[in-house]
Design a protein around this motif. Structure first.
Motif, PDB file in Angstrom:
ATOM      1  N   ASN A  31       0.761  -1.190   0.086  1.00 34.21           N
ATOM      2  CA  ASN A  31       0.102  -0.012   0.065  1.00 34.21           C
ATOM      3  C   ASN A  31       0.771   1.228  -0.148  1.00 34.21           C
ATOM      4  OD1 ASN A  31      -2.257  -1.363  -0.170  1.00 34.21           O
ATOM      5  ND2 ASN A  31      -2.777  -1.448   1.951  1.00 34.21           N
ATOM      6  N   GLN A  32       2.106   1.261   0.577  1.00 37.31           N
ATOM      7  CA  GLN A  32       2.758   2.283   0.527  1.00 37.31           C
ATOM      8  C   GLN A  32       3.619   2.362  -0.886  1.00 37.31           C
ATOM      9  OE1 GLN A  32       3.194  -0.092   3.274  1.00 37.31           O
ATOM     10  NE2 GLN A  32       1.621   0.858   4.434  1.00 37.31           N
ATOM     11  N   CYS A  33       3.622   1.438  -1.432  1.00 39.24           N
ATOM     12  CA  CYS A  33       4.461   1.461  -2.731  1.00 39.24           C
ATOM     13  C   CYS A  33       5.957   1.597  -2.467  1.00 39.24           C
ATOM     14  CB  CYS A  33       4.065   2.419  -3.768  1.00 39.24           C
ATOM     15  SG  CYS A  33       4.449   1.986  -5.573  1.00 39.24           S
ATOM     16  N   SER A  34       6.335   0.859  -1.405  1.00 40.35           N
ATOM     17  CA  SER A  34       7.645   0.821  -1.017  1.00 40.35           C
ATOM     18  C   SER A  34       8.406  -0.251  -1.233  1.00 40.35           C
ATOM     19  CB  SER A  34       7.703   1.342   0.579  1.00 40.35           C
ATOM     20  OG  SER A  34       7.127   0.060   1.302  1.00 40.35           O
ATOM     21  N   ASN A  35       7.998  -1.279  -1.783  1.00 38.19           N
ATOM     22  CA  ASN A  35       8.622  -2.094  -2.121  1.00 38.19           C
ATOM     23  C   ASN A  35       9.029  -2.677  -3.791  1.00 38.19           C
ATOM     24  OD1 ASN A  35       6.000  -2.985  -2.810  1.00 38.19           O
ATOM     25  ND2 ASN A  35       5.963  -4.948  -2.354  1.00 38.19           N
ATOM     26  N   LEU A  36       8.969  -1.668  -4.255  1.00 42.82           N
ATOM     27  CA  LEU A  36       9.187  -1.676  -5.889  1.00 42.82           C
ATOM     28  C   LEU A  36      10.800  -2.214  -6.161  1.00 42.82           C
ATOM     29  CD1 LEU A  36       7.454   1.187  -7.348  1.00 42.82           C
ATOM     30  CD2 LEU A  36       6.627  -1.174  -7.438  1.00 42.82           C
ATOM     31  N   ASP A  37      11.669  -1.979  -5.203  1.00 43.42           N
ATOM     32  CA  ASP A  37      13.217  -2.565  -5.388  1.00 43.42           C
ATOM     33  C   ASP A  37      12.946  -4.048  -5.549  1.00 43.42           C
ATOM     34  OD1 ASP A  37      12.346  -2.292  -2.673  1.00 43.42           O
ATOM     35  OD2 ASP A  37      14.355  -2.434  -1.986  1.00 43.42           O
ATOM     36  N   LYS A  38      11.894  -4.784  -4.811  1.00 40.45           N
ATOM     37  CA  LYS A  38      11.799  -6.292  -4.708  1.00 40.45           C
ATOM     38  C   LYS A  38      11.432  -6.605  -6.064  1.00 40.45           C
ATOM     39  CE  LYS A  38      11.389  -6.035   0.198  1.00 40.45           C
ATOM     40  NZ  LYS A  38      10.609  -6.334   1.348  1.00 40.45           N
ATOM     41  N   ILE A  39      10.859  -6.002  -6.817  1.00 36.62           N
ATOM     42  CA  ILE A  39      10.176  -6.423  -7.951  1.00 36.62           C
ATOM     43  C   ILE A  39      10.899  -5.978  -9.273  1.00 36.62           C
ATOM     44  CG2 ILE A  39       8.021  -7.326  -7.114  1.00 36.62           C
ATOM     45  CD1 ILE A  39       6.866  -4.791  -8.053  1.00 36.62           C
ATOM     46  N   VAL A  40      12.098  -5.461  -9.127  1.00 37.56           N
ATOM     47  CA  VAL A  40      12.769  -4.817 -10.389  1.00 37.56           C
ATOM     48  C   VAL A  40      12.944  -5.876 -11.343  1.00 37.56           C
ATOM     49  CG1 VAL A  40      15.097  -3.897 -11.131  1.00 37.56           C
ATOM     50  CG2 VAL A  40      13.530  -2.816  -8.984  1.00 37.56           C
ATOM     51  N   GLY A  41      12.437  -5.859 -12.752  1.00 32.23           N
ATOM     52  CA  GLY A  41      12.712  -6.536 -13.808  1.00 32.23           C
ATOM     53  C   GLY A  41      11.353  -7.334 -14.005  1.00 32.23           C
ATOM     54  N   GLU A  42      10.364  -7.275 -13.209  1.00 31.13           N
ATOM     55  CA  GLU A  42       9.188  -7.938 -13.082  1.00 31.13           C
ATOM     56  C   GLU A  42       8.206  -6.941 -14.105  1.00 31.13           C
ATOM     57  OE1 GLU A  42       7.366  -9.690  -9.897  1.00 31.13           O
ATOM     58  OE2 GLU A  42       9.391 -10.177  -8.968  1.00 31.13           O
ATOM     59  N   ASN A  43       7.114  -7.672 -14.983  1.00 34.37           N
ATOM     60  CA  ASN A  43       6.171  -6.912 -15.483  1.00 34.37           C
ATOM     61  C   ASN A  43       5.006  -6.522 -14.404  1.00 34.37           C
ATOM     62  OD1 ASN A  43       7.348  -6.396 -17.947  1.00 34.37           O
ATOM     63  ND2 ASN A  43       7.026  -8.516 -18.621  1.00 34.37           N
ATOM     64  N   ILE A  44       4.537  -5.497 -14.502  1.00 28.46           N
ATOM     65  CA  ILE A  44       3.200  -5.205 -13.668  1.00 28.46           C
ATOM     66  C   ILE A  44       2.132  -4.540 -14.706  1.00 28.46           C
ATOM     67  CG2 ILE A  44       4.399  -4.719 -11.370  1.00 28.46           C
ATOM     68  CD1 ILE A  44       4.298  -1.935 -11.859  1.00 28.46           C
ATOM     69  N   CYS A  45       0.906  -4.501 -14.142  1.00 24.39           N
ATOM     70  CA  CYS A  45      -0.190  -4.162 -14.928  1.00 24.39           C
ATOM     71  C   CYS A  45      -0.176  -2.544 -14.724  1.00 24.39           C
ATOM     72  CB  CYS A  45      -1.296  -4.572 -14.347  1.00 24.39           C
ATOM     73  SG  CYS A  45      -1.681  -6.375 -14.771  1.00 24.39           S
ATOM     74  N   ALA A  46      -0.094  -1.756 -15.918  1.00 25.68           N
ATOM     75  CA  ALA A  46      -0.253  -0.247 -15.794  1.00 25.68           C
ATOM     76  C   ALA A  46      -1.602   0.140 -16.059  1.00 25.68           C
ATOM     77  CB  ALA A  46       0.884   0.232 -16.492  1.00 25.68           C
ATOM     78  N   SER A  47      -2.488  -0.700 -16.610  1.00 24.34           N
ATOM     79  CA  SER A  47      -3.932  -0.475 -17.040  1.00 24.34           C
ATOM     80  C   SER A  47      -4.704  -1.679 -16.541  1.00 24.34           C
ATOM     81  CB  SER A  47      -4.037  -0.415 -18.843  1.00 24.34           C
ATOM     82  OG  SER A  47      -3.651  -1.781 -19.179  1.00 24.34           O
ATOM     83  N   ASN A  48      -5.963  -1.539 -16.482  1.00 27.39           N
ATOM     84  CA  ASN A  48      -6.888  -2.446 -15.947  1.00 27.39           C
ATOM     85  C   ASN A  48      -6.984  -3.733 -16.593  1.00 27.39           C
ATOM     86  OD1 ASN A  48      -9.037  -3.866 -14.588  1.00 27.39           O
ATOM     87  ND2 ASN A  48     -10.324  -2.142 -14.612  1.00 27.39           N
ATOM     88  N   PRO A  49      -6.441  -4.799 -15.773  1.00 24.29           N
ATOM     89  CA  PRO A  49      -6.216  -6.207 -16.593  1.00 24.29           C
ATOM     90  C   PRO A  49      -7.598  -6.482 -16.961  1.00 24.29           C
ATOM     91  CG  PRO A  49      -5.754  -6.266 -14.321  1.00 24.29           C
ATOM     92  CD  PRO A  49      -6.007  -4.894 -14.412  1.00 24.29           C
TER      93      PRO A  49
END
Length: 197
Positions: A31-49
């Motif tokens: 919720n704090q968006c503070s763990n992005l460093d743990k998913i570097v290199g992974e694809n995430i959804c940037a639009s509603n799946p």
């Protein structure tokens, strides 16, 4: 793809997604968006799946279609195998690996033990019956205290008891000779004396 140094704000600026949308569409982001460093290199959804959607009005459930062709998604699809009793109102499931236990799952998904046990009531409080290759709920949908029977309702109103009190007398020694309390309020050195407010 998440890159080193990315934040939800920077991803949002480049994709047009809001912070809340990124968190909602990607259960691996806290919720704090503070763990992005743990998913570097992974694809995430940037639009509603799930495409266009409308907010549910007053029901809780899995996916349902509306008459306009939009889809309402409130829970994750239930994978197999799960144990009988796993909460069906779940935002994310996780398949237990060979070296995992309750503590590793709690740390990985930043969920408290009490919340994990509530979402998975078939798990013993000492976690000795956690089964490998079985899916367990690791993320609630929304705010978990709103779930029925979650240790009391988050929407309940606490009972407040009035406390008797007595007014304290005004310290008359602070009044100047004319009965004005403002005259004795301390002011900083070199303050203007003609200021009334």
């Amino acid at each position: 793809m998440v890159r080193s140094g990315d934040t939800c704000s920077s991803i949002g600026k480049s994709t047009g997604a809001t912070w809340a949308q990124l968190i909602s569409w990607n259960s691996e982001i806290n919720n704090q968006c503070s763990n992005l460093d743990k998913i570097v290199g992974e694809n995430i959804c940037a639009s509603n799946p799930m495409g266009n959607y409308i907010m549910p009005t007053n029901t809780i459930g899995s996916s349902s279609a509306t008459g306009t062709g939009n889809v309402v998604i409130t829970t994750a699809l239930i994978p197999s195998p799960t144990l009988h009793g796993t909460n069906s109102r779940c935002g994310r499931h996780h398949k237990i690996g060979a070296n995992e236990n309750c503590a590793t799952v709690e740390k990985k998904f930043e969920i408290s033990k009490s919340d994990f046990l509530f979402l998975n009531p078939e798990v013993f409080t000492n976690c000795t019956n956690l089964q490998k290759n079985v899916y367990y709920c690791v993320k609630p949908v929304g705010y978990i205290p709103t779930y029925p029977s979650y240790g009391g309702s988050a929407t309940s109103t606490p009972v407040l008891s009035p406390i008797s009190m007595t007014d304290a007398p005004f310290p008359t020694h602070l009044l100047d000779s004319g009965g004005d309390a403002d005259a004795v309020i301390p002011v900083a050195n070199d303050s203007r004396k003609d200021c009334t407010e």
